[in-house]
Scaffold this motif. Structure first.
Motif, PDB file in Angstrom:
ATOM      1  N   ASP A  11     -13.010 -11.977   4.118  1.00 22.33           N
ATOM      2  CA  ASP A  11     -12.582 -10.731   3.488  1.00 22.33           C
ATOM      3  C   ASP A  11     -12.391 -11.004   2.000  1.00 22.33           C
ATOM      4  O   ASP A  11     -11.301 -10.967   1.475  1.00 22.33           O
ATOM      5  CB  ASP A  11     -11.279 -10.247   4.156  1.00 22.33           C
ATOM      6  N   GLU A  63     -12.449  -7.018  17.472  1.00 20.87           N
ATOM      7  CA  GLU A  63     -13.875  -7.360  17.600  1.00 20.87           C
ATOM      8  C   GLU A  63     -14.339  -7.069  19.031  1.00 20.87           C
ATOM      9  O   GLU A  63     -14.966  -7.904  19.694  1.00 20.87           O
ATOM     10  CB  GLU A  63     -14.144  -8.832  17.238  1.00 20.87           C
ATOM     11  N   SER A  81      -0.104   4.387   1.342  1.00 16.40           N
ATOM     12  CA  SER A  81      -0.182   5.251   2.525  1.00 16.40           C
ATOM     13  C   SER A  81      -1.254   4.751   3.492  1.00 16.40           C
ATOM     14  O   SER A  81      -2.107   3.931   3.134  1.00 16.40           O
ATOM     15  CB  SER A  81      -0.521   6.675   2.100  1.00 16.40           C
ATOM     16  N   ARG A  85      -4.727  -4.141  -2.473  1.00 17.95           N
ATOM     17  CA  ARG A  85      -6.067  -3.736  -2.873  1.00 17.95           C
ATOM     18  C   ARG A  85      -6.318  -2.290  -2.493  1.00 17.95           C
ATOM     19  O   ARG A  85      -6.332  -1.923  -1.337  1.00 17.95           O
ATOM     20  CB  ARG A  85      -7.152  -4.642  -2.298  1.00 17.95           C
ATOM     21  N   HIS A  86      -6.415  -1.495  -3.455  1.00 14.26           N
ATOM     22  CA  HIS A  86      -6.797  -0.105  -3.250  1.00 14.26           C
ATOM     23  C   HIS A  86      -8.066   0.082  -4.051  1.00 14.26           C
ATOM     24  O   HIS A  86      -8.273  -0.589  -5.033  1.00 14.26           O
ATOM     25  CB  HIS A  86      -5.751   0.857  -3.801  1.00 14.26           C
ATOM     26  N   PHE A 144       0.852  -1.200   0.000  1.00 10.85           N
ATOM     27  CA  PHE A 144       0.000   0.000   0.000  1.00 10.85           C
ATOM     28  C   PHE A 144       0.877   1.235   0.000  1.00 10.85           C
ATOM     29  O   PHE A 144       2.004   1.205   0.502  1.00 10.85           O
ATOM     30  CB  PHE A 144      -0.879   0.082   1.253  1.00 10.85           C
ATOM     31  N   ALA A 194     -15.655   1.074   9.832  1.00  8.03           N
ATOM     32  CA  ALA A 194     -16.552   0.175   9.098  1.00  8.03           C
ATOM     33  C   ALA A 194     -15.885  -1.163   8.793  1.00  8.03           C
ATOM     34  O   ALA A 194     -14.653  -1.266   8.775  1.00  8.03           O
ATOM     35  CB  ALA A 194     -16.968   0.850   7.797  1.00  8.03           C
ATOM     36  N   THR A 195     -16.693  -2.157   8.547  1.00 10.19           N
ATOM     37  CA  THR A 195     -16.178  -3.473   8.166  1.00 10.19           C
ATOM     38  C   THR A 195     -15.302  -3.328   6.918  1.00 10.19           C
ATOM     39  O   THR A 195     -15.658  -2.602   5.991  1.00 10.19           O
ATOM     40  CB  THR A 195     -17.342  -4.429   7.822  1.00 10.19           C
ATOM     41  N   GLY A 196     -14.177  -4.002   6.948  1.00  7.34           N
ATOM     42  CA  GLY A 196     -13.311  -3.996   5.775  1.00  7.34           C
ATOM     43  C   GLY A 196     -12.536  -2.720   5.552  1.00  7.34           C
ATOM     44  O   GLY A 196     -11.963  -2.516   4.490  1.00  7.34           O
ATOM     45  N   SER A 197     -12.503  -1.836   6.550  1.00  5.78           N
ATOM     46  CA  SER A 197     -11.827  -0.556   6.320  1.00  5.78           C
ATOM     47  C   SER A 197     -10.323  -0.652   6.575  1.00  5.78           C
ATOM     48  O   SER A 197      -9.575   0.231   6.187  1.00  5.78           O
ATOM     49  CB  SER A 197     -12.441   0.517   7.219  1.00  5.78           C
ATOM     50  N   GLY A 198      -9.863  -1.697   7.223  1.00 11.34           N
ATOM     51  CA  GLY A 198      -8.422  -1.850   7.449  1.00 11.34           C
ATOM     52  C   GLY A 198      -8.014  -1.631   8.901  1.00 11.34           C
ATOM     53  O   GLY A 198      -6.946  -1.081   9.163  1.00 11.34           O
ATOM     54  N   LYS A 199      -8.801  -2.118   9.818  1.00  8.52           N
ATOM     55  CA  LYS A 199      -8.483  -1.909  11.239  1.00  8.52           C
ATOM     56  C   LYS A 199      -7.234  -2.698  11.661  1.00  8.52           C
ATOM     57  O   LYS A 199      -6.464  -2.240  12.489  1.00  8.52           O
ATOM     58  CB  LYS A 199      -9.681  -2.318  12.119  1.00  8.52           C
ATOM     59  N   SER A 200      -7.056  -3.880  11.051  1.00  6.13           N
ATOM     60  CA  SER A 200      -5.942  -4.736  11.484  1.00  6.13           C
ATOM     61  C   SER A 200      -4.603  -4.015  11.405  1.00  6.13           C
ATOM     62  O   SER A 200      -3.733  -4.206  12.252  1.00  6.13           O
ATOM     63  CB  SER A 200      -5.864  -5.992  10.620  1.00  6.13           C
ATOM     64  N   LEU A 201      -4.465  -3.188  10.387  1.00  6.25           N
ATOM     65  CA  LEU A 201      -3.181  -2.498  10.200  1.00  6.25           C
ATOM     66  C   LEU A 201      -2.820  -1.620  11.395  1.00  6.25           C
ATOM     67  O   LEU A 201      -1.650  -1.436  11.702  1.00  6.25           O
ATOM     68  CB  LEU A 201      -3.287  -1.636   8.935  1.00  6.25           C
ATOM     69  N   GLN A 235      -6.344   5.280  10.391  1.00  8.87           N
ATOM     70  CA  GLN A 235      -5.185   4.482  10.801  1.00  8.87           C
ATOM     71  C   GLN A 235      -4.096   5.400  11.373  1.00  8.87           C
ATOM     72  O   GLN A 235      -3.467   5.081  12.379  1.00  8.87           O
ATOM     73  CB  GLN A 235      -4.641   3.687   9.604  1.00  8.87           C
ATOM     74  N   ARG A 249     -16.486  -5.360  -0.804  1.00  8.53           N
ATOM     75  CA  ARG A 249     -15.225  -4.921  -0.198  1.00  8.53           C
ATOM     76  C   ARG A 249     -14.242  -4.401  -1.240  1.00  8.53           C
ATOM     77  O   ARG A 249     -13.204  -3.855  -0.907  1.00  8.53           O
ATOM     78  CB  ARG A 249     -14.604  -6.052   0.605  1.00  8.53           C
TER      79      ARG A 249
HETATM   80  N1  LIG Z   1      -3.950   1.841   4.106  1.00  3.36           N
HETATM   81  C1  LIG Z   1      -4.539   0.940   3.334  1.00  3.36           C
HETATM   82  N2  LIG Z   1      -4.600   1.110   1.998  1.00  3.36           N
HETATM   83  C2  LIG Z   1      -5.192   0.195   1.211  1.00  3.36           C
HETATM   84  N3  LIG Z   1      -5.766  -0.941   1.644  1.00  3.36           N
HETATM   85  C3  LIG Z   1      -5.761  -1.178   2.955  1.00  3.36           C
HETATM   86  C4  LIG Z   1      -5.138  -0.252   3.877  1.00  3.36           C
HETATM   87  N4  LIG Z   1      -5.289  -0.744   5.113  1.00  3.36           N
HETATM   88  C5  LIG Z   1      -5.937  -1.930   4.991  1.00  3.36           C
HETATM   89  N5  LIG Z   1      -6.214  -2.192   3.708  1.00  3.36           N
HETATM   90  C6  LIG Z   1      -6.904  -3.398   3.199  1.00  3.36           C
HETATM   91  O1  LIG Z   1      -8.244  -3.417   3.656  1.00  3.36           O
HETATM   92  C7  LIG Z   1      -8.705  -4.766   3.750  1.00  3.36           C
HETATM   93  C8  LIG Z   1      -9.494  -4.972   4.998  1.00  3.36           C
HETATM   94  O2  LIG Z   1      -8.615  -4.928   6.076  1.00  3.36           O
HETATM   95  P1  LIG Z   1      -8.985  -5.549   7.493  1.00  3.36           P
HETATM   96  O3  LIG Z   1      -9.217  -7.012   7.400  1.00  3.36           O
HETATM   97  O4  LIG Z   1      -7.973  -5.052   8.435  1.00  3.36           O
HETATM   98  O5  LIG Z   1     -10.384  -4.830   7.727  1.00  3.36           O
HETATM   99  P2  LIG Z   1     -11.199  -4.702   9.068  1.00  3.36           P
HETATM  100  O6  LIG Z   1     -11.492  -3.268   9.233  1.00  3.36           O
HETATM  101  O7  LIG Z   1     -10.480  -5.376  10.170  1.00  3.36           O
HETATM  102  O8  LIG Z   1     -12.522  -5.464   8.658  1.00  3.36           O
HETATM  103  P3  LIG Z   1     -13.527  -6.320   9.603  1.00  3.36           P
HETATM  104  O9  LIG Z   1     -14.386  -5.322  10.300  1.00  3.36           O
HETATM  105  O10 LIG Z   1     -14.300  -7.136   8.638  1.00  3.36           O
HETATM  106  O11 LIG Z   1     -12.680  -7.118  10.536  1.00  3.36           O
HETATM  107  C9  LIG Z   1      -7.485  -5.671   3.716  1.00  3.36           C
HETATM  108  O12 LIG Z   1      -7.500  -6.431   2.538  1.00  3.36           O
HETATM  109  C10 LIG Z   1      -6.343  -4.708   3.780  1.00  3.36           C
HETATM  110  O13 LIG Z   1      -5.280  -5.189   3.027  1.00  3.36           O
END
Ligand SMILES: Nc1ncnc2c1ncn2[C@@H]1O[C@H](COP(=O)(O)OP(=O)(O)OP(=O)(O)O)[C@@H](O)[C@H]1O
Ligand SMILES: [Mg+2]
Length: 925
Positions: A629, A326, A205, A534-535, A203, A228-235, A210, A657
Motif C-alpha cells: 500500500d 481477500e 469521515s 491520506r485523503h 480521517f 476497488a483496491t486501496g479503497s479502504g476495506k480494512s476500516l 464503509q 493509490r
Molecule cells: N474513510 C477514509 N478516508 C480516508 N482514507 C481512508 C479511509 N478509509 C481508508 N483510508 C485509507 O485508504 C488506504 C487503503 O486502505 P486499505 O488498505 O484498507 O485498502 P483496501 O481496500 O483493503 O485495499 P486492498 O484491496 O489493496 O487490500 C489506507 O491507507 C487507509 O488509511
C-alpha cells in the motif's frame, strides 16, 4: 481550583465512552472550572482506567494533567493508604501494574520513535516483556460483568505494541475498555465512528461504502464488500472492534498481510495480533483467546483448529465480527484459490444462536475483496454459508486515475528490453548520476540462477532461448509474413519438448505461481514510512482529483507528465526478474529483482528500499504483491501475459493509490497465445483457468473498446460513463474499420465444406466414444492452420496472408457465434473450428451486407509491414496490377535480404513440416 462537576455521564462511563461522549455530545459534560482541556482528557482517561473519581481529581489537582504523573500519584497514595480502589479490585491491580510500567517505559520510549524492522518485530515478539499498554479485557469484564479472570497474567505482551520502538502515545494506547452490543451503540453511530476515525486514523469521515458495510454489521447482517483496491476495506472491520470493545477476528491469506496490518494498527493505538505458522511467539495465541487483543488476524488453516477457544472468547469478551479479507480466495473460480478458505463455513455453523445460547444474534460475517466476478461472488456466498439477507456492498471497480494501455512486445530479449524500457530509463536517469547498490548483487544472483537452471532444466532453457532469439532476430518490431511459420515451428518445437517444457516441475521452478501463505518476505507492506493520514484532498492531488471527476477535463490530464514515483514491473518468471533488473541497473536505473527464491535478507532490503523510495524500479514475480500500500507507485508494467484479468487488475491496482495519475501498461506478445502455467488443478478448475486466461488474452487483443470499461465490465459492473478518456484506445482512437466480407466468406466456406464433405455436420463429438478413438478422431480433425493453408492454396488472393491474421478473424467469428470449438480441450482461443447454425445461415445469406469490423491487435500486427490495403481481398486485387506486383515483390525481396543477416536454420525444417502436413492431408482427402 474548583472541583469538576459532571452533569451527565453515559452509563458506560469508561474511558472510551467517556471520551467519545465528550466528543459527540458536547453539552452533556460541563467543563471543570479552571481545568484545561488537557486535564479533561487526563480525567477521562483515568476514569476509564477505573480509578475513583475523588482520587483522580486529587491527583490532577496535585500533579497537573500529566497522565503518567497522575497514575503514579494515585498508585503511591493507594500504597500509602494501603487500600486499593474497592471496585473491581483485581482488575484494577492488573491495570495499575501495567500502567505503572507503561508510565515509565512510555517516557523512556519517547524520542526513540522509529519504525520497527521485521526482525526486530519478530524478536520482540519472542522476548517475554511487560506490557507498556494497558490492555483491558479484565477491566472491561469487571465493568460490564463479562467474565473476569481470563487474563490472569498482568504483563500482557503484544508483538506489535510491546516494543519501545513502536510509536504509541499514552493516549492512543488505551483500548476501549467497555464491551457493548451493536444495539447499544445508538442512533448517532456515524458521528461516533467519525470521532474514532479522527482519533485513531486522522480521517474526517467514512466513505459511503464503509458506512453501508458498518450499517449492515450494526443490524447483525452478513455483508459482502466489493470495493476497488486501496479503497479502504480494512476500516470496515476495524471499526466494529473500536465501537464495541469486543474482538474482531479477521481471516487473511498471508502472514505478511496480517503482520503488516497489525503493525499499522499498533501505530494507531489499537491492539492486534496475528496467529498462524508465522507467529513465533506461541503465547500470543493463548492471550488472544483470552481476549487480550482487539483484533485477531488469523490464517484460514489456523482458525479451523481454534473453533472451541473462539467460542469461549465469544462468551467472555465477545466477538463483534468475523471478517474474511481477500475473500476471492474462497472461490475455485477466482485467481487465487485457497482450499482452506472453502472450509470457512464452519464460522457460520459454530457461531450462531443455535450453537451458542448466550448469543442474542448470530455473529455477523463480513467478506471483503477487490476482485470478484459475478460467478465468484455467488460462490463466496454459498461457500461461506452467508445468510440469506446478506448485504452486498459494491463500489465501482473503476479507478479514475489509472491509465491502461496494451503494447506489443516480444518481451524476450535484450533488444525488447531496450526498446520497451528506453523511455523509463531516460526518465529515471536523465541528468542524474546514481549508484545502484543492487547492480553487483544482481550479477551474483543471476549467476546462481543460471547455474541452478542449467543443472535442473538446462536443455529446456537452451531450446527456449534459441527459439526466442531466432524470433527476435527476424524482426523485433514488425511481425514478418512468415511469422506464422515461425509460430508453427515454435509450436512444434514446444510440442516435441512438451513434457519437459510445460512440466509442472519446470514451471514451478521458474514461476511464482501463488502467493505463499507463510512468506514473510513480502511482509513489510507499508511498514516503512507511510504517513498515517491520506485523503485525496491532502496528498497534493486535489487538483488532479477534481479534474479526474470531470469528463471533459480528463482527456487533457494525460498530456501532463506523470512524475517519477516508483515503478513495479511484473514478469512471469523468476529468471526475467533478474535479467530485466540487471538490464535496468546497467542502464543507470536504481532497480532490483524480487522473487520468492531470492535470499530473504536481500528481499527484505528490497522491500525496505522500495518503501523508502531508495529504489526506482522493482522487477518482480507475483510474490511482490498483496498488502503493498505505497502511495506513489506511478507505473505498473506487466511484461508478459498475466494469468487472469483478476490478477492483472489487482496488481495494476497497486498504482496511483495517492489518487494521482498512474500508468498501467501491459506489454505482451500479440503474435503468440499465452500459456496456462500448470499447477495442481482439478479438471473443472483447469477449464476455468483457461477461461480466465482467454478473457485476459481478449482484453489485450481488443482495439476498439475503452480498457477501463472492459475491466470494470468484466467484474459485472455497468460502466457509468462512455469511456475513461485516458487509456490507449480512448487516447489514440480505434483503428479504421474494415469490410472483411470476402475473408469471412471464404473462411466459413472452407470450414463448412469440410464438414459438409464428411457429412458430419450433425455428428456430435460429445458422444460416448472411448478415449483412444476420441483422440484419434481429434488428430484427424483439421485445425485452423489446415483451413488457412487450404484458403491460401485455393485463392491466390490470400496466398501470402499470415496465419496470425486468420487467427484473429477466427476469434472474432467465434466471439460472434459463427464458429465454435470442435473439440473438448480447453484453450485460449479456437483451434478446431466448426460452423454453428448462425455461421451456416450467414453463409447461406451470401453475406449480402458488408462485414465491417475493427481489426484486433494480432491482425493489425500482421498487417503492419508496408501493406497499405484494408483487407486481403483488396490486397489480392492489387496483384492483378503489374506495377503493384513488382513493388510488392521488391519489398518482399528487401525484407528477405534483411532477414538473411542470420541463417534461419529452422526454415528448412519448417518447409519439411509443411510439406509433410500437406502430403498427409492430401492422402486423407
Ligand atoms: N474513510 C477514509 N478516508 C480516508 N482514507 C481512508 C479511509 N478509509 C481508508 N483510508 C485509507 O485508504 C488506504 C487503503 O486502505 P486499505 O488498505 O484498507 O485498502 P483496501 O481496500 O483493503 O485495499 P486492498 O484491496 O489493496 O487490500 C489506507 O491507507 C487507509 O488509511
Ligand atoms: Mg485490504
Amino acid at each position: 481550583m474548583g472541583i469538576p462537576s459532571i452533569l451527565y455521564l453515559p452509563n458506560f462511563g469508561i474511558v472510551e465512552g467517556f471520551l467519545h461522549y465528550c466528543c459527540f455530545e458536547d453539552n452533556s459534560i460541563c467543563t471543570m472550572e479552571g481545568y484545561t482541556v488537557a486535564s479533561d482528557h487526563a480525567i477521562a482517561e483515568l476514569v476509564g482506567m477505573g480509578f475513583e473519581f475523588s482520587d483522580i481529581t486529587e491527583a490532577v489537582k496535585a500533579v497537573g494533567p500529566s497522565l503518567d504523573d497522575a497514575v503514579e500519584f494515585i498508585l503511591n497514595s493507594s500504597r500509602r493508604t494501603n487500600s486499593v480502589a474497592s471496585s473491581s479490585s483485581a482488575c484494577l491491580n492488573v491495570s495499575n501494574k501495567a500502567l505503572g510500567k507503561r508510565a515509565t517505559s512510555s517516557t523512556e520510549s519517547f524520542g526513540k520513535m522509529r519504525q520497527q524492522s521485521i526482525t526486530e518485530h519478530l524478536m520482540s515478539a519472542s522476548r517475554p516483556k511487560r506490557s507498556k499498554a494497558t490492555i483491558e479485557p479484565q477491566a472491561s469484564a469487571s465493568k460490564t460483568n463479562i467474565l473476569p479472570g481470563h487474563v490472569e497474567e498482568p504483563e500482557v505482551s503484544h508483538p506489535s505494541i510491546m516494543d519501545p520502538s513502536v510509536n504509541i502515545s499514552p493516549e492512543t494506547s488505551i483500548l476501549p475498555s467497555y464491551c457493548k452490543d451493536q444495539e447499544e451503540i445508538g442512533p448517532y453511530w456515524e458521528q461516533k465512528v467519525n470521532n474514532l476515525l479522527c482519533k485513531h486514523f486522522g480521517f474526517s469521515s467514512l466513505k459511503n461504502f464503509q458506512k453501508e458495510a458498518l450499517g449492515a454489521w450494526l443490524s447483525h447482517q452478513d455483508c459482502l464488500v466489493l470495493a476497488a483496491t486501496g479503497s479502504g476495506k480494512s476500516l470496515c472491520f476495524q471499526i466494529p472492534a473500536l465501537l464495541t470493545g469486543k474482538v474482531v477476528v479477521v481471516v487473511s491469506p498471508l502472514i505478511s498481510l496480517m503482520h503488516d496490518q497489525c503493525l499499522k494498527l499498533a501505530k494507531h493505538g489499537i491492539s492486534a495480533c496475528f496467529l498462524g505458522s508465522g507467529q513465533i511467539d506461541k503465547s500470543v495465541e493463548q492471550k488472544a483467546m483470552s481476549g487480550v487483543y482487539n483484533i485477531i488476524y488469523v490464517c484460514p488453516e489456523t482458525i479451523l483448529r481454534l473453533i472451541k477457544p473462539l467460542q469461549g472468547l465469544a462468551e467472555s469478551r465477545g466477538i463483534a465480527l468475523f471478517a474474511i479479507d481477500e475473500v476471492h480466495c474462497v472461490s475455485k473460480w477466482g485467481h487465487d484459490f485457497r482450499p482452506d478458505y472453502r472450509r470457512l463455513c464452519v464460522l457460520r455453523e459454530n457461531f450462531g444462536r443455535d450453537n451458542l445460547k448466550f448469543l442474542k444474534f448470530d455473529i455477523p460475517l463480513m467478506a471483503l475483496t477487490a476482485t470478484a466476478t459475478v460467478r465468484v461472488r455467488e460462490d463466496i456466498l454459498k461457500s461461506l454459508c452467508m445468510l440469506k439477507g446478506t448485504k452486498i456492498v459494491i463500489t465501482s471497480f473503476f479507478r479514475p486515475n489509472l491509465c491502461f494501455s496494451v503494447k506489443h512486445s516480444r518481451t524476450s530479449s535484450l533488444s525488447s528490453y531496450d526498446k520497451d524500457f528506453r523511455e523509463l530509463i531516460e526518465m529515471y536517469t536523465t541528468g542524474k548520476k546514481s549508484a545502484n547498490k543492487y547492480n553487483l548483487t544482481l550479477q551474483d544472483l543471476e549467476h546462481s540462477t543460471e547455474n541452478s537452471s542449467s543443472t535442473s532444466n538446462g536443455s529446456m532453457t537452451e531450446v527456449d532461448g534459441t527459439c526466442k532469439n531466432e524470433v527476435n532476430d527476424i524482426n523485433d518490431d514488425v511481425l514478418s509474413e512468415n511469422d506464422d511459420e515461425v509460430g508453427l515451428q515454435f509450436e512444434n518445437s514446444l510440442n516435441s519438448l512438451n513434457e519437459k517444457k510445460l512440466s509442472v516441475q519446470y514451471l514451478e521452478d521458474e514461476c511464482d505461481l501463488f502467493h505463499e501463505a507463510d512468506d514473510l518476505d513480502v511482509s513489510c507492506g507499508e511498514f516503512y514510512g507511510q504517513p498515517p493520514v491520506r485523503h485525496f484532498d491532502n496528498c497534493g492531488s486535489a487538483e488532479t482529483h477534481n479534474l479526474l471527476n470531470k469528463p471533459k477535463e480528463r482527456s487533457t490530464l494525460k498530456q501532463g507528465h506523470l512524475g517519477e514515483g516508483t515503478t513495479i514491473i511484473y514478469v512471469p518468471t523468476r529468471k526475467e526478474t533478474l535479467s530485466i533488473a540487471k538490464f535496468l541497473s546497467s542502464s543507470g536505473v536504481k532497480a532490483a529483482a524480487y522473487n520468492a527464491k531470492l535470499p530473504k535478507s536481500y528481499l527484505k532490503q528490497v522491500h525496505k528500499d522500495f518503501h523508502e523510495d531508495a529504489l526506482q524500479v522493482v522487477v518482480a514475480t507475483i510474490a511482490f504483491g498483496m498488502g503493498i500500500d505505497k502511495l506513489n507507485v506511478r507505473r505498473i508494467i506487466h511484461y508478459g501475459w498475466p494469468q487472469s484479468l483478476e490478477a492483472y487488475y489487482q496488481e495494476a491496482g497497486r498504482a496511483g493509490r495517492d489518487g494521482k495519475l498512474a500508468d498501467c501498461v501491459l506489454y505482451a506478445n500479440m503474435s503468440r497465445m499465452p500459456t496456462l502455467l500448470p499447477s495442481q488443478r482439478s479438471e473443472e478448475q483447469t477449464k476455468q483457468s483457461y477461461k480466465m486466461l482467454s478473457d485476459c488474452f481478449r482484453y489485450g487483443m481488443r482495439t476498439s473498446s475503452c480498457r477501463a470499461k472492459m475491466l470494470v465490465e468484466y467484474f459485472g459492473e455497468e460502466f457509468a460513463q462512455e469511456n475513461c478518456l485516458l487509456c490507449d484506445v480512448c487516447v489514440n482512437g480505434p483503428p479504421e474499420m474494415q469490410n472483411l466480407k470476402a475473408e469471412v466468406t471464404i473462411l466459413l466456406q472452407i470450414i463448412a465444406a469440410h464438414y459438409g464433405q464428411r457429412g458430419s455436420m450433425d455428428v456430435s463429438y460429445d458422444d460416448d466414444v472411448i478415449p483412444a478413438f476420441k483422440h484419434r478422431r481429434f488428430t484427424e480433425m483439421p485445425n485452423l492452420r489446415t483451413f488457412v493453408s487450404r484458403i491460401r492454396e485455393q485463392d491466390h488472393t490470400f496466398a501470402a496472408s499470415d496465419f496470425i491474421w486468420w487467427r484473429g478473424l477466427a476469434r472474432m467469428l467465434e466471439d460472434r457465434g459463427f464458429i465454435r470449438e470442435g473439440d473438448e480441450m480447453n484453450r485460449v482461443q479456437i483451434k478446431f473450428p466448426e460452423p454453428t447454425d448462425s455461421g451456416l445461415q450467414l453463409l447461406k445469406s451470401e453475406l449480402e451486407q458488408p462485414f465491417y469490423v475493427y481489426p484486433e491487435a494480432d491482425m493489425l500486427l500482421s498487417m503492419r509491414s508496408s501493406k497499405s490495403y484494408s483487407s486481403f481481398a483488396e490486397w489480392g486485387k492489387g496483384w492483378a496490377d503489374p506495377e503493384i506486383r513488382r513493388q510488392r515483390l521488391e519489398g518482399k525481396q528487401t525484407r528477405r535480404n534483411r532477414k538473411k543477416r542470420k541463417p534461419r536454420i529452422r526454415q528448412s525444417n519448417l518447409t519439411t513440416v509443411r510439406r509433410r502436413l500437406a502430403a498427409k492431408l492430401s492422402k486423407k482427402s
